[in-house]
Design an enzyme around this catalytic site. Structure first.
Site, PDB file in Angstrom:
ATOM      1  N   CYS A 179     -19.946   2.666   9.069  1.00  0.00           N
ATOM      2  CA  CYS A 179     -19.689   3.619  10.671  1.00  0.00           C
ATOM      3  C   CYS A 179     -21.558   3.227  10.717  1.00  0.00           C
ATOM      4  O   CYS A 179     -20.953   2.999  12.658  1.00  0.00           O
ATOM      5  CB  CYS A 179     -20.107   5.107   9.914  1.00  0.00           C
ATOM      6  SG  CYS A 179     -18.166   5.811   9.364  1.00  0.00           S
ATOM      7  N   LEU A 182     -33.634  11.561   4.937  1.00  0.00           N
ATOM      8  CA  LEU A 182     -35.232  11.129   4.815  1.00  0.00           C
ATOM      9  C   LEU A 182     -35.410  10.643   3.269  1.00  0.00           C
ATOM     10  O   LEU A 182     -36.212  10.755   3.167  1.00  0.00           O
ATOM     11  CB  LEU A 182     -36.122  12.728   5.058  1.00  0.00           C
ATOM     12  CG  LEU A 182     -36.140  12.909   6.692  1.00  0.00           C
ATOM     13  CD1 LEU A 182     -37.619  13.763   6.019  1.00  0.00           C
ATOM     14  CD2 LEU A 182     -36.678  11.936   6.903  1.00  0.00           C
ATOM     15  N   LYS A 204       0.712  -0.983  -0.148  1.00  0.00           N
ATOM     16  CA  LYS A 204       0.402  -0.031  -0.200  1.00  0.00           C
ATOM     17  C   LYS A 204       0.687   1.356   0.175  1.00  0.00           C
ATOM     18  O   LYS A 204       0.267   2.381  -1.157  1.00  0.00           O
ATOM     19  CB  LYS A 204      -0.815  -0.173   1.119  1.00  0.00           C
ATOM     20  CG  LYS A 204      -1.563   1.101   1.270  1.00  0.00           C
ATOM     21  CD  LYS A 204      -2.867   0.256   2.630  1.00  0.00           C
ATOM     22  CE  LYS A 204      -4.429   1.776   2.295  1.00  0.00           C
ATOM     23  NZ  LYS A 204      -4.843   1.545   3.484  1.00  0.00           N
ATOM     24  N   GLU A 206     -14.065  12.533  13.134  1.00  0.00           N
ATOM     25  CA  GLU A 206     -14.717  12.838  11.333  1.00  0.00           C
ATOM     26  C   GLU A 206     -15.127  12.750  11.632  1.00  0.00           C
ATOM     27  O   GLU A 206     -16.014  11.978  11.971  1.00  0.00           O
ATOM     28  CB  GLU A 206     -13.242  12.495  11.018  1.00  0.00           C
ATOM     29  CG  GLU A 206     -13.451  10.350  10.880  1.00  0.00           C
ATOM     30  CD  GLU A 206     -14.570  10.069   9.843  1.00  0.00           C
ATOM     31  OE1 GLU A 206     -15.320  10.731   9.209  1.00  0.00           O
ATOM     32  OE2 GLU A 206     -15.351   8.384   9.975  1.00  0.00           O
ATOM     33  N   GLY A 260     -35.508   3.651   2.033  1.00  0.00           N
ATOM     34  CA  GLY A 260     -34.642   2.845   0.796  1.00  0.00           C
ATOM     35  C   GLY A 260     -34.867   1.169   1.042  1.00  0.00           C
ATOM     36  O   GLY A 260     -35.420   1.096   2.575  1.00  0.00           O
TER      37      GLY A 260
END
EC number: 1.1.1.22
Length: 447
Positions: free
Chosen positions: A277, A267, A35, A156, A270
């Site tokens: 998170c 709002l 990485k 964050e 679905g």
């Protein structure tokens, strides 16, 4: 200022690259050598719009470096960000092994001078003092009394897919500490962002800075995500009532969203929330409350509604097709949201498992997953490389991720390739009237 960011996931890499872009000298540390080599070459290991450009420019300016050596980063940085993962354990607790390892390594690597150690990872309430303890443990055996440090909580609030935008255009910056010296340093670090020097709209008032104690800063992060997750579960519950009484949840959401006390964001009914998170943070908050003898009934209901919402899509398929055994179901989208390659807790994974259990063949197409090496790593699903192959022989198609390009699909052509003209719009994203006019049996959520 000299900055070290330890961990180069979604939060760490975006934070490091953006701080370098606004003029700080940044070293990013990661223990994955491949990485680090990739990032040194200017390539981003994650898909995040705008990040490759920020990364390339910061490297060109000599403002960002990458290394696997944490001691090098700690020696360099005045401000040390801990930005490693805190995934959920089976019981809902946050797995703090990576934070602990980094904190201990920081302690072992500290040299003369003053440092601010910043918890950027989402960590349980009380972790600031715990990190301080681990750093001190790492320092054990050092006789150098010239080493000073403070711990800061700086959560964050980045959204995957727009994380670079959110960094330069935040709603607020939260900083928690009991040290005025540390708070002053953090204010200096973020001054170009607070002043909106890099904002899309530079005429707005300065970014609000919430200065508070460690525990409250940590709680702000959990409370914000828990509230947003609850708001989504709430509108999904309203959608399920709409389905039964003949109302349209999109109209209902529009009507209540105009109330300034409610607002229109989050709002959208679905298939429910996913990603790294919401589920993790809500579970951690439920677990923390239980540690103190409090049962979080609203948060538990929020999680349960979200679980049921994914199963609801399977039920709608059963209502339309009756028996799913032997049927072929196509999924439009796999990632938990558009403009990211993140599959963590993606609703598509639940659908694949449930449909496979019921004997259906599952195919999927995703703008990112289908074109990446990732597509070979999934079980019980055929990841197709184009939309025609997806539609061919399908008994139904489910829109799972609301990628913008799915609005431009030739649905008439897709219809001709399908066995049955059933489309489940699990994001209420498509034009249902137009699809019905083409001959589809269009089924939305709460519509």
């Amino acid at each position: 200022m000299r900055v070290c960011v330890i961990g180069t996931g979604y939060v760490g890499l975006v934070t490091g690259a953006c701080l370098a872009y606004i003029g700080h000298d940044v070293i990013c540390v990661d223990n994955n050598e491949e990485k680090v080599k990739l990032m040194k070459s200017g390539q981003s290991p994650i898909h995040e719009p705008g990040l490759p450009e920020i990364l390339t420019e910061s490297i060109r300016q000599g403002k960002i470096e990458f290394t696997t050596d944490i001691a090098t980063g700690v020696k360099h940085g005045e401000v040390l960000f801990i930005a490693v993962g805190t995934p959920s354990l089976a019981d809902g607790r946050s797995d703090m092994r990576y934070v602990e390892a980094v904190a201990r390594s920081i302690g072992e690597s500290l040299t003369d001078g003053y440092r601010v150690i910043v918890n950027k990872s989402t960590v349980p309430i009380g972790s600031g003092d715990w990190v301080r303890m681990i750093v001190l443990d790492g320092m054990a055996g050092q006789s150098n009394d010239q080493i000073e440090f403070d711990v800061v909580s700086n959560p964050e609030f980045l959204r995957e897919g727009v994380a670079v935008y959110d960094t330069f255009n935040p709603d607020r910056i939260v900083v928690g500490s009991d040290s005025d010296r540390a708070l002053q340093l953090m204010q200096e670090l973020y001054t170009p962002i607070i002043d909106r020097s890099f904002a899309e709209n530079k005429t707005l008032a300065p970014v609000p800075v919430v200065v508070t104690d460690l525990n409250s800063a940590e709680m702000i992060k959990y409370a914000a995500n828990a509230f947003l997750a609850t708001k989504i579960s709430f509108v999904n519950e309203i959608a399920n009532i709409c389905d039964r009484v003949g109302a349209d949840v999109k109209e209902v959401a529009r009507g209540i969203g105009l109330d300034s006390r409610i607002g229109s964001k989050f709002l959208q009914a679905g298939i429910g929330w996913g990603g790294s998170c919401f589920g993790k943070d809500v579970s951690a908050l439920i677990y923390t409350a239980a540690d103190y003898g409090y049962s979080t009934e609203i948060l538990k209901a929020c999680v349960r509604v979200n679980e049921l919402q994914r199963i609801l899509v399977v039920e709608k398929l059963q209502q339309a097709l009756k028996i799913l055994k032997g049927k072929t179901i196509g999924l439009l989208g796999m990632t938990f949201k558009p403009d990211t390659d993140d599959m963590r807790d993606a609703p598509a994974l639940t659908l694949i498992d449930q449909l496979s259990r019921l004997g259906a063949r599952v195919k999927a197409y995703d703008p990112l997953v289908s074109q990446s090496g990732l597509r070979q790593g999934f079980s019980n699903v055929i990841v197709e490389t184009d939309l025609e192959r997806l539609a061919d022989g399908c008994d139904a198609v489910v829109l799972v991720t609301d990628w913008q390009e799915f609005l431009a699909i030739d649905y008439a052509k897709m219809l001709r390739l399908m066995h049955h003209p059933v489309i489940i719009d699990a994001r209420n994203f498509l034009d249902g009237k137009a699809l019905k006019a083409l001959g589809y049996q269009y089924i939305g959520i709460g519509r």
